[in-house]
Scaffold this motif. Structure first.
Motif, PDB file in Angstrom:
ATOM      1  N   UNK A 153      54.504  44.372  35.790  1.00 26.97           N
ATOM      2  CA  UNK A 153      55.347  45.065  34.892  1.00 26.97           C
ATOM      3  C   UNK A 153      56.259  46.127  35.697  1.00 26.97           C
ATOM      4  N   UNK A 154      55.713  46.586  36.747  1.00 28.00           N
ATOM      5  CA  UNK A 154      56.563  47.635  37.620  1.00 28.00           C
ATOM      6  C   UNK A 154      57.765  46.891  38.067  1.00 28.00           C
ATOM      7  N   UNK A 155      57.458  45.819  38.925  1.00 25.08           N
ATOM      8  CA  UNK A 155      58.752  45.215  39.374  1.00 25.08           C
ATOM      9  C   UNK A 155      59.540  44.912  38.208  1.00 25.08           C
ATOM     10  N   UNK A 156      59.259  44.609  37.023  1.00 20.50           N
ATOM     11  CA  UNK A 156      60.056  44.069  36.070  1.00 20.50           C
ATOM     12  C   UNK A 156      60.771  45.350  35.805  1.00 20.50           C
TER      13      UNK A 156
ATOM     14  N   UNK B  88      46.025  51.698  29.336  1.00 18.87           N
ATOM     15  CA  UNK B  88      47.216  52.631  29.551  1.00 18.87           C
ATOM     16  C   UNK B  88      48.129  52.146  30.695  1.00 18.87           C
ATOM     17  N   UNK B  89      49.321  51.960  30.410  1.00 20.91           N
ATOM     18  CA  UNK B  89      50.582  51.489  31.355  1.00 20.91           C
ATOM     19  C   UNK B  89      51.010  52.447  32.221  1.00 20.91           C
ATOM     20  N   UNK B  90      50.140  52.808  33.289  1.00 20.83           N
ATOM     21  CA  UNK B  90      50.773  53.884  33.994  1.00 20.83           C
ATOM     22  C   UNK B  90      52.101  53.778  34.807  1.00 20.83           C
ATOM     23  N   UNK B  91      52.603  52.208  34.849  1.00 19.17           N
ATOM     24  CA  UNK B  91      53.792  52.045  35.273  1.00 19.17           C
ATOM     25  C   UNK B  91      54.758  52.561  34.400  1.00 19.17           C
TER      26      UNK B  91
END
Length: 342
Positions: free
Chosen positions: A71-74, A124-127
């Motif tokens: 997700x972070x890469x996206x 929780x989506x920390x990104x």
């Protein structure tokens, strides 16, 4: 002159990034992996995701951690690319973030309604921390619907949550999600209308209208087949935008499940959607994949090339998530591959 140069740059950069996408060979390899750790190590060493992923130490790599890195890469790649596009790039970036926020909100509401908000920390989506307009971390302290309304003050979400306050503890999940999405696309269409013109505007609007029409077809089929809902009940849960006029939409809503494809075949755009109808409710993604692959190669409009890349990048990420899920449940490589959208 500088504006034209910047616009040409985003098309070139998007096409270069698209050229670094996962290949069919990559997907085949990933489908054959034995566990999540093998998937992570391959992505780190052999794909564009590698530079966004940490050096993994020996031992098991957990699914949640890997998906967070993906997700972070996206979001990092989308953010970098959108900065190049000077007309609607910033807005398309916020569109991507807003769709993620809606997903987060709906998952949190599921926990809130069940009195299990203590489980939010594990998902929780920390990104999203540095991207979101909502305080993602503060959601962990929300225990009531009124507290959620207060937390989202100043965002587009508050009026919708206020409208759908639960009665007798019953949450209108479908109504909330429908209103959140329709508000998002109302603003999306308004921004395209304001900032683009002529054939560029038409192409962008056509992409979104075809996507939302495909989503509506999936909704109609699913609600008829599994929930036996009436046409009026289904209509209240559809996207307000699309390629079908009111007469065509009413025919689809009142048709039996077996007659939907026949009605779609009566219009050229309906025929296009009909080609991608699938049992797993991914009609919109399959259609978008086809449209976006064509546009990223041939569209003369940087905004269209950018949007195409954003959609294709998301589809690729979801493909990897499906592989991770399939490997975890020990599905065969062929079965996993059949779930992917190329």
């Amino acid at each position: 002159m500088m504006l034209n140069h910047a616009s040409n740059a985003v098309s070139a950069k998007a096409r270069t990034m698209y050229g670094n996408r996962l290949s069919e060979k990559d997907f085949r390899y990933l489908c054959g992996c034995k566990n999540v750790t093998e998937i992570a190590l391959y992505l780190k060493s052999n794909t564009h995701y590698g530079k966004y992923m940490p050096s993994f130490h020996s031992g098991e790599i957990h699914r949640g951690a890997l998906e967070a890195h993906l997700h972070q890469a996206y979001y990092e790649e989308c953010s970098a690319l959108c900065r190049y596009e000077v007309t609607v790039g910033d807005f398309f970036y916020h569109y991507i973030i807003n769709t993620a926020e809606i997903d987060i909100m709906m998952r949190f509401l599921t926990l809130l309604s069940a009195g299990k908000t203590n489980e939010y920390m594990s998902i929780m989506p920390v990104y999203m921390d540095k991207h979101s307009n909502v305080d993602i971390r503060a959601l962990a302290n929300v225990k009531t619907f009124d507290e959620l309304i207060k937390l989202t003050e100043g965002t587009p979400y508050r009026p919708i949550f206020f409208k759908h306050k639960p009665e007798n503890g019953i949450y209108d999940f479908a109504g909330i999600e429908c209103d959140l999405n329709n508000d998002l696309y109302k603003h999306t269409f308004a921004m395209i209308d304001k900032h683009t013109h002529g054939k560029e505007k038409k192409q962008l609007l056509d992409i979104f209208k075809m996507m939302l029409s495909a989503k509506n077809i999936d909704i109609i089929i699913r609600l008829k087949k599994y929930y036996k809902m009436s046409p009026d009940e289904i209509k209240n849960l559809l996207y307000n935008f699309g390629v079908f006029n009111n007469k065509q939409l009413d025919k689809l809503l009142n048709a039996s499940e077996n007659d939907i494809e026949k009605i779609l075949s009566e219009s050229s755009k309906g025929k296009k959607i009909m080609q991608f109808i699938s049992d797993d409710s991914t009609t919109d993604s399959r259609l978008l994949s086809k449209i976006s692959k064509k546009n990223i190669r041939s569209s003369p409009y940087p905004s269209v090339v950018l949007l195409s890349y954003l959609f294709l990048s998301e589809i690729e990420m979801v493909n990897v998530f499906n592989i991770i899920e399939g490997v975890r449940y020990e599905a065969s490589p062929d079965m996993i591959n059949n779930m992917l959208i190329y």
